[in-house]
Design an enzyme around this catalytic site. Sequence first.
Site, short mmCIF file in Angstrom:
data_model
loop_
_atom_site.label_atom_id
_atom_site.label_comp_id
_atom_site.label_asym_id
_atom_site.label_seq_id
_atom_site.Cartn_x
_atom_site.Cartn_y
_atom_site.Cartn_z
N ASP A 43 0.97 -0.71 0.02
CA ASP A 43 0.66 0.01 -0.22
C ASP A 43 1.28 1.55 0.05
OD1 ASP A 43 -2.80 -0.38 -0.12
OD2 ASP A 43 -2.86 -1.19 2.03
N HIS A 44 1.25 1.51 0.93
CA HIS A 44 2.76 2.63 0.88
C HIS A 44 3.32 2.44 -0.35
CE1 HIS A 44 1.83 4.03 5.15
NE2 HIS A 44 1.69 2.49 5.71
#
Length: 431
Positions: free
Chosen positions: A199-200
């Site tokens: 996600d990051h």
Amino acid sequence: MTAQVATHSYEIDFKREVDPLPEKPKGEAMADLLSGVRVLSFNHFLMGPVAAQFLADLGADVIAVEPPDGAFQRKWGGADKWVDGQSMLLLTGNRNKRSLTLDLKKPEAIEIARKLIATSDVMAENFRPGVLDKLGLGYEEAKKINPQIIYAAASGYGPDGPYVYRPGQDLLVQAMSGLATITGSREQGPRAVGVSAVDHHGAALFAAGILAALVRKTRTGQGCRVDVSLLSAALDLQMESFTCYLNGQRPDDVRQPGPISGWYYGAPYGIYPTRDAHIAISLGSLSALSKTLDLPVDQRIPDKEAYRRRDEASAAIAANVAERTTAECIALFEAGGIWHAAVNDYADVVSDPQVVHNKNFQVVNGATGAPITLVSHPVRYDGKLPEVRLPPQKLGAQTEEILKELGYDDRQLKELSKTGAVGALKSARAA
């Protein structure tokens, strides 16, 4: 995806030094980088909000659109932690944004969204592919409204293909992309990274793609569609590993042996238990390390065989290091010029002198008045970090402000609120 909202919270210590928020942007260089750029954000969960936050930190006017009952990030706390009703996921990726509530099931709300598309440079969303198309807000329709729009879509697996309708979530993608396998070991099997790494990283790629499209738009006036997926982000994270795997002879097993970190690295690269903790030993000469540890001659592996005999070499290093404390290892390695680092837990990280010097964490007053601690923007501009101009906002806090900018008068605002097309105006509700 549904989430169970925690009904309790941990006690948060509010007695912390707080960085004051500026009443208005000061116009410093880093706040002006994207000044004048409007981003309409239909994002939820983590990747989309964090990408939009990156742009907001740089001065973009990011309007975060949520349903009147709030997006997912307001309803899931992470470790059951809440600060004055604000979830940890909300605090992670929603600073420097204005909050607008719209019920996109209402035609009046769709009309507002269309007006915002017409006035925006970027429209970013991370719904499953096709959701906004059904609402008349997809890429083709957005281009008709605003031919220069940059339409940025984040998804689990891409805008099309055999997995297009599968649920995209960090852990699932870590599993299917091979990331959990190479992070695990032969002895213990696969293990996911302990954070939402995909996600990051996906958020960083999402923001980078939007910025590239903005550069071209500035130069040519041409809009663009930008697509980023969790799957592609996960594979990009493993670029070095896959490049090594796909060229030349392929290994039978990409799980690392013993303490070695990464199947394609030779000894000593890895994390080793000491007598009281753990220490990381990075790239370097096996001969120099053997000399530093005073390994017996028969345990010293030549540098040219660091990969082929890595199991043997790492076992000898591990046995030696296990007899020493971390402090003893550090002293030896510093004297011997060995690249190393103690393995920190979170308490160590927070108090680390370089982390403190870099101001990687900052405490500010939140939207409810309670202090909140945030991870700072990761890039400096002219030596400065972007400000937190707005902490993560209460749900719909700027709804009235944004609608008035679009030309709605008080009577129209009252009617929109009455029909439920927008959330309660001048809301004082907590997140």
